[in-house]
Motif scaffolding. Structure first.
Motif, PDB file in Angstrom:
ATOM      1  N   GLN A  14       0.821  -1.205   0.000  1.00  0.00           N
ATOM      2  CA  GLN A  14       0.000   0.000   0.000  1.00  0.00           C
ATOM      3  C   GLN A  14       0.858   1.260   0.000  1.00  0.00           C
ATOM      4  O   GLN A  14       0.555   2.222  -0.697  1.00  0.00           O
ATOM      5  N   SER A  32      -2.680   1.579  -7.890  1.00  0.00           N
ATOM      6  CA  SER A  32      -3.469   0.820  -6.919  1.00  0.00           C
ATOM      7  C   SER A  32      -2.613  -0.278  -6.291  1.00  0.00           C
ATOM      8  O   SER A  32      -1.608  -0.726  -6.865  1.00  0.00           O
ATOM      9  N   ARG A  33      -3.009  -0.695  -5.107  1.00  0.00           N
ATOM     10  CA  ARG A  33      -2.319  -1.799  -4.453  1.00  0.00           C
ATOM     11  C   ARG A  33      -2.432  -3.058  -5.305  1.00  0.00           C
ATOM     12  O   ARG A  33      -1.506  -3.872  -5.377  1.00  0.00           O
ATOM     13  N   ARG A  34      -3.552  -3.218  -5.987  1.00  0.00           N
ATOM     14  CA  ARG A  34      -3.755  -4.386  -6.854  1.00  0.00           C
ATOM     15  C   ARG A  34      -2.715  -4.410  -7.981  1.00  0.00           C
ATOM     16  O   ARG A  34      -2.234  -5.478  -8.364  1.00  0.00           O
TER      17      ARG A  34
END
Length: 71
Positions: free
Chosen positions: A30, A39-41
Motif C-alpha cells: 500500500q 493501486s495496491r492491486r
C-alpha cells in the motif's frame, strides 16, 4: 495471472523500478502504491510476474548487504 502473461517479458519503466526499490526497502504494498500513484492491486499484479519478483528479491539482498556493511 495467466501463464501467458507470466511468461511475457516484463516491461520496466521508472514507476515499476521505484516500486521494486520501495518493496525491497521494506515498504508495504500500500505504501508503494501510494508513492507511485497506482493501486495496491497493480503492485500485487507486478509481484506475480517472475521478473519483477526476482528484481525485488535481488534488491532486497543488496539492501541487506549494504545495511550490514554500514554497521
Amino acid at each position: 495471472m495467466s501463464e501467458l502473461l507470466k511468461s511475457a517479458q516484463f516491461e520496466w519503466n521508472e514507476n515499476r523500478s521505484r516500486a521494486a526499490i520501495g518493496l525491497a526497502d521494506g515498504k508495504t504494498q500500500q505504501q508503494v502504491a501510494d508513492e507511485c500513484a497506482i493501486s495496491r492491486r497493480t503492485v500485487t499484479n507486478w509481484l506475480s510476474h517472475p521478473d519483477f519478483a526476482a528484481e525485488v528479491d535481488r534488491l532486497s539482498v543488496m539492501t541487506h548487504i549494504a545495511s550490514s556493511a554500514e554497521r
